[in-house]
Design a protein around this motif. Sequence first.
Motif, PDB file in Angstrom:
ATOM      1  N   ASP A  97       1.451 -20.112  36.897  1.00  0.00           N
ATOM      2  CA  ASP A  97       0.157 -20.821  36.968  1.00  0.00           C
ATOM      3  C   ASP A  97      -1.130 -19.924  37.125  1.00  0.00           C
ATOM      4  O   ASP A  97      -2.135 -20.801  36.542  1.00  0.00           O
ATOM      5  N   ARG A  98      -1.137 -18.820  37.548  1.00  0.00           N
ATOM      6  CA  ARG A  98      -2.211 -18.158  37.369  1.00  0.00           C
ATOM      7  C   ARG A  98      -2.962 -17.715  35.799  1.00  0.00           C
ATOM      8  O   ARG A  98      -3.936 -17.933  35.478  1.00  0.00           O
ATOM      9  N   ASP A  99      -1.816 -17.268  35.253  1.00  0.00           N
ATOM     10  CA  ASP A  99      -1.793 -17.245  33.919  1.00  0.00           C
ATOM     11  C   ASP A  99      -2.439 -18.267  33.092  1.00  0.00           C
ATOM     12  O   ASP A  99      -3.417 -18.218  32.182  1.00  0.00           O
ATOM     13  N   MET A 100      -1.793 -19.695  33.242  1.00  0.00           N
ATOM     14  CA  MET A 100      -2.071 -20.544  32.703  1.00  0.00           C
ATOM     15  C   MET A 100      -3.671 -21.087  32.920  1.00  0.00           C
ATOM     16  O   MET A 100      -4.370 -21.815  32.098  1.00  0.00           O
ATOM     17  N   GLU A 101      -4.021 -20.795  34.365  1.00  0.00           N
ATOM     18  CA  GLU A 101      -5.361 -21.137  34.733  1.00  0.00           C
ATOM     19  C   GLU A 101      -6.379 -20.464  33.660  1.00  0.00           C
ATOM     20  O   GLU A 101      -7.495 -20.860  33.075  1.00  0.00           O
ATOM     21  N   LEU A 102      -6.072 -18.879  33.705  1.00  0.00           N
ATOM     22  CA  LEU A 102      -6.965 -18.176  32.896  1.00  0.00           C
ATOM     23  C   LEU A 102      -6.959 -18.674  31.434  1.00  0.00           C
ATOM     24  O   LEU A 102      -7.961 -18.860  30.849  1.00  0.00           O
ATOM     25  N   PHE A 103      -5.827 -18.911  30.617  1.00  0.00           N
ATOM     26  CA  PHE A 103      -5.812 -19.428  29.414  1.00  0.00           C
ATOM     27  C   PHE A 103      -6.548 -20.757  29.350  1.00  0.00           C
ATOM     28  O   PHE A 103      -7.347 -20.814  28.244  1.00  0.00           O
ATOM     29  N   HIS A 104      -6.275 -21.813  30.107  1.00  0.00           N
ATOM     30  CA  HIS A 104      -6.839 -23.113  30.006  1.00  0.00           C
ATOM     31  C   HIS A 104      -8.417 -22.842  30.135  1.00  0.00           C
ATOM     32  O   HIS A 104      -9.189 -23.715  29.501  1.00  0.00           O
ATOM     33  N   ARG A 105      -9.001 -21.998  30.952  1.00  0.00           N
ATOM     34  CA  ARG A 105     -10.304 -21.925  31.108  1.00  0.00           C
ATOM     35  C   ARG A 105     -11.025 -21.236  29.997  1.00  0.00           C
ATOM     36  O   ARG A 105     -12.111 -21.407  29.917  1.00  0.00           O
ATOM     37  N   THR A 106     -10.466 -20.445  29.042  1.00  0.00           N
ATOM     38  CA  THR A 106     -10.872 -19.818  28.024  1.00  0.00           C
ATOM     39  C   THR A 106     -10.441 -19.972  26.766  1.00  0.00           C
ATOM     40  O   THR A 106     -10.781 -19.351  25.656  1.00  0.00           O
ATOM     41  N   GLN A 107      -9.472 -20.876  26.515  1.00  0.00           N
ATOM     42  CA  GLN A 107      -8.741 -21.052  25.184  1.00  0.00           C
ATOM     43  C   GLN A 107      -9.540 -21.751  24.077  1.00  0.00           C
ATOM     44  O   GLN A 107     -10.715 -22.411  24.442  1.00  0.00           O
TER      45      GLN A 107
END
Length: 353
Positions: free
Chosen positions: A138-148
């Motif tokens: 979940d934390r990894d996906m948050e990082l990814f979605h905010r910067t993709q």
Amino acid sequence: MLRSRRELHVLAQQLMEQTRRLEPGAKHSLTGMLGDRLLSELHSHNTPSTLYYVLADGETYVVKVEFGHAQTLRDEIQWYRDAVRRNLATNLFITGHAGPTLSFLLLKCFGDGSTVDDLALAGASAGELGRHISRAVDRDMELFHRTQRHVSPSHIHRLTKRRLSQRRRQASAFAYLRALMDADVITINGEELAGASRCLHRITENPRLVSHLTPDRIGVTFGDLHCGNIIVDGTSTEVVDPRGGPLLPITYDYGKLVQSIEGGYGAVMAGRYVLRRRCRTEYEFATENVPGYADLGVLLAARCDERRYLQSLYQAALHFVAMLPHHASAEEETTALYLCGVSLFDKLFARLL
């Protein structure tokens, strides 16, 4: 925060001074500087980093150190700095600096260092393991979605080929590893499987497969989200050792999870496997059965559609191949990792067909 903790502030200043020292014997100078604050140190044959556990203001901290140019740690320091700049979660980071002869990262110590792999090998249930993995994802996906951002698949494919070409050159310095990589067929437990180089050629020479297995979005991720980097303390979860450098597809990290959960990476790193060589390309090989992981395929499937899962499986097989030079001084362990990669390539092609 540093100034409110006097001993931690002094420790950070002294570490900064160490990064500016140019004379030989930097390691001896560092341990002398840590003095009575040093609780223990941890080395690993497959990474240039040394971990020093130190006491300051009544709490334990981790000083991660590399000597020399230390590109891996430099990239990790940059990852943390970029995360701070973007207001992303960095619960463990205190400070860090890269110097000419020494680079360091100062982190909070989280729990006793137990990982999801440790829990799994100790017999933890799929439910307990899944909760920790889900929090990390979940934390990894948050990082990814905010910067993709969108990129062409050909860009990602070029990066993949460049990475594998570099690691292949590094692997060629070891005769046994070169022979493994060149083998067209590898026999594992009596079953003939295509060797890793043959599998890679089969994919890279087929534009349809390249297109199907290559994502088109990249972003900030932890970059090394295998279960040995997910650390736990009771019900709490943290991730360590983020991989700095280029932005990555999320399937790069999903591949790290497949590598752990389905590929046997943690068991190999813990020495929990059996390996017998019958001839140059024929082996008996098995990793220890980890019941908790056996039931976690459902968790991965719930996070992925079929194409994303195939991309993650492909990345997991690539991870095994790419890591081989870093483990090459331990021949049996490296051979076991190679065989894990071959097995995942076989699983990938079975699903593709």
